[in-house]
Design a protein around this motif. Sequence first.
Motif, PDB file in Angstrom:
ATOM      1  N   UNK A 114      40.926 -34.401   4.815  1.00 51.80           N
ATOM      2  CA  UNK A 114      42.108 -33.124   4.911  1.00 51.80           C
ATOM      3  C   UNK A 114      43.385 -33.576   4.360  1.00 51.80           C
ATOM      4  N   UNK A 115      43.777 -34.994   5.001  1.00 54.11           N
ATOM      5  CA  UNK A 115      45.110 -35.274   4.578  1.00 54.11           C
ATOM      6  C   UNK A 115      45.302 -35.481   3.172  1.00 54.11           C
ATOM      7  N   UNK A 116      44.086 -36.280   2.814  1.00 52.03           N
ATOM      8  CA  UNK A 116      44.264 -36.541   1.231  1.00 52.03           C
ATOM      9  C   UNK A 116      44.138 -35.481   0.385  1.00 52.03           C
ATOM     10  N   UNK A 117      43.170 -34.554   0.569  1.00 56.89           N
ATOM     11  CA  UNK A 117      43.381 -33.505  -0.321  1.00 56.89           C
ATOM     12  C   UNK A 117      44.400 -32.407  -0.177  1.00 56.89           C
ATOM     13  N   UNK A 118      44.927 -32.446   1.017  1.00 57.54           N
ATOM     14  CA  UNK A 118      46.143 -31.671   0.825  1.00 57.54           C
ATOM     15  C   UNK A 118      47.285 -32.137   0.174  1.00 57.54           C
ATOM     16  N   UNK A 119      47.399 -33.568   0.531  1.00 55.02           N
ATOM     17  CA  UNK A 119      48.621 -34.149  -0.219  1.00 55.02           C
ATOM     18  C   UNK A 119      48.680 -34.093  -1.650  1.00 55.02           C
ATOM     19  N   UNK A 120      47.265 -34.370  -2.234  1.00 50.97           N
ATOM     20  CA  UNK A 120      47.217 -34.500  -3.600  1.00 50.97           C
ATOM     21  C   UNK A 120      46.631 -33.198  -4.206  1.00 50.97           C
ATOM     22  N   UNK A 121      46.876 -31.993  -3.286  1.00 51.89           N
ATOM     23  CA  UNK A 121      46.616 -30.601  -3.815  1.00 51.89           C
ATOM     24  C   UNK A 121      45.292 -30.409  -4.429  1.00 51.89           C
ATOM     25  N   UNK A 122      44.212 -30.910  -3.814  1.00 54.50           N
ATOM     26  CA  UNK A 122      42.740 -30.983  -4.342  1.00 54.50           C
ATOM     27  C   UNK A 122      42.034 -29.707  -3.919  1.00 54.50           C
ATOM     28  N   UNK A 123      42.509 -28.870  -2.938  1.00 55.57           N
ATOM     29  CA  UNK A 123      41.879 -27.784  -2.211  1.00 55.57           C
ATOM     30  C   UNK A 123      41.000 -28.405  -0.913  1.00 55.57           C
ATOM     31  N   UNK A 124      40.890 -27.370   0.156  1.00 57.36           N
ATOM     32  CA  UNK A 124      40.457 -28.085   1.151  1.00 57.36           C
ATOM     33  C   UNK A 124      39.176 -27.443   1.667  1.00 57.36           C
ATOM     34  N   UNK A 125      38.568 -26.506   0.696  1.00 49.53           N
ATOM     35  CA  UNK A 125      37.057 -25.886   0.623  1.00 49.53           C
ATOM     36  C   UNK A 125      36.007 -27.018   1.200  1.00 49.53           C
ATOM     37  N   UNK A 126      36.290 -28.265   0.511  1.00 56.63           N
ATOM     38  CA  UNK A 126      35.040 -29.120   0.988  1.00 56.63           C
ATOM     39  C   UNK A 126      35.245 -29.466   2.596  1.00 56.63           C
ATOM     40  N   UNK A 127      36.397 -29.570   2.821  1.00 59.42           N
ATOM     41  CA  UNK A 127      36.813 -29.966   4.470  1.00 59.42           C
ATOM     42  C   UNK A 127      36.078 -28.832   5.200  1.00 59.42           C
ATOM     43  N   UNK A 128      36.495 -27.593   4.972  1.00 60.89           N
ATOM     44  CA  UNK A 128      36.001 -26.237   5.696  1.00 60.89           C
ATOM     45  C   UNK A 128      34.579 -26.111   5.735  1.00 60.89           C
ATOM     46  N   UNK A 129      33.874 -26.442   4.627  1.00 61.75           N
ATOM     47  CA  UNK A 129      32.445 -26.457   4.506  1.00 61.75           C
ATOM     48  C   UNK A 129      31.689 -27.586   5.381  1.00 61.75           C
ATOM     49  N   UNK A 130      32.406 -28.955   5.333  1.00 68.91           N
ATOM     50  CA  UNK A 130      31.657 -29.780   6.150  1.00 68.91           C
ATOM     51  C   UNK A 130      31.840 -29.482   7.540  1.00 68.91           C
ATOM     52  N   UNK A 131      32.905 -28.905   8.114  1.00 67.58           N
ATOM     53  CA  UNK A 131      33.304 -28.204   9.532  1.00 67.58           C
ATOM     54  C   UNK A 131      32.099 -27.116   9.903  1.00 67.58           C
ATOM     55  N   UNK A 132      32.055 -26.455   8.784  1.00 70.07           N
ATOM     56  CA  UNK A 132      31.145 -25.190   9.114  1.00 70.07           C
ATOM     57  C   UNK A 132      29.714 -25.470   9.267  1.00 70.07           C
ATOM     58  N   UNK A 133      29.295 -26.544   8.226  1.00 74.33           N
ATOM     59  CA  UNK A 133      27.986 -27.093   8.420  1.00 74.33           C
ATOM     60  C   UNK A 133      27.557 -28.049   9.851  1.00 74.33           C
ATOM     61  N   UNK A 134      28.708 -28.656  10.328  1.00 73.57           N
ATOM     62  CA  UNK A 134      28.444 -29.150  11.805  1.00 73.57           C
ATOM     63  C   UNK A 134      28.454 -28.160  12.650  1.00 73.57           C
ATOM     64  N   UNK A 135      29.068 -27.128  12.734  1.00 72.72           N
ATOM     65  CA  UNK A 135      28.981 -26.083  13.469  1.00 72.72           C
ATOM     66  C   UNK A 135      27.552 -25.638  13.532  1.00 72.72           C
TER      67      UNK A 135
END
Length: 229
Positions: free
Chosen positions: A162-183
């Motif tokens: 999350x920190x890496x992608x937010x800082x370098x403006x690469x989009x947070x969709x992969x993080x959201x997808x991973x969290x959704x997958x865990x749920x």
Amino acid sequence: MAKDNAFSPATAFAAQKNTPGRGLLLVLIVICCVLEGILQLSDFGLVQPERLRGMAYEYGGFWPGLLKDWNPNYAVQPYAMFVTYGFLHGGLIHLIVNMITLWSLGAAVILRVGVRGFSILYVASICGGAVGYAVLAAGLQPMVGASGALFGLAGGLLAWMYVDRFTFQQGLLPVAQAVALLIAFNLILWWAMSGQLAWQTHLGGFIVGWITALLIDPRPVDPDEIHRL
């Protein structure tokens, strides 16, 4: 007996074969395998006493009742169980899934923060998983398994992502997808196990792992550099 089954999220950083600190992962895996191996031998009557598994759970599992008015088997059990539960498992399948996950996620964490950072994150996540179970579990059923720590490792990896992608403006969709997958993974397992999944442990470990990871290493790393490690 509630089991906190592990997972292997597709978004975890790929670990290299020459990951430093793999010896620590091997030690953890060997400890868990030896303990389960002895319990398996006892289950088949090859090691005495035959109810050794029950005794191991009684002394090493996490028992919410010990935080109330139950009498412990030994003086420090109400405190020790916050860690010891993570080295016991509910059978071979439970063990194998968790150890494979520990190897893959553990190597990825060590690549990021080294052996010391991994050790801090692992211990904090074990304790966090126990706290989650103690606070959220409705009954007094005991709990065993390493997945509190494993979900903490995953939480840490996702926090860094999350920190890496937010800082370098690469989009947070992969993080959201991973969290959704865990749920979704937890919901499916909870249904498949007729409500016997220790999701509280998973949640507690994940939250503590996320927070602890950012305390250990809050600095962003270019995701492209990570993939080239």
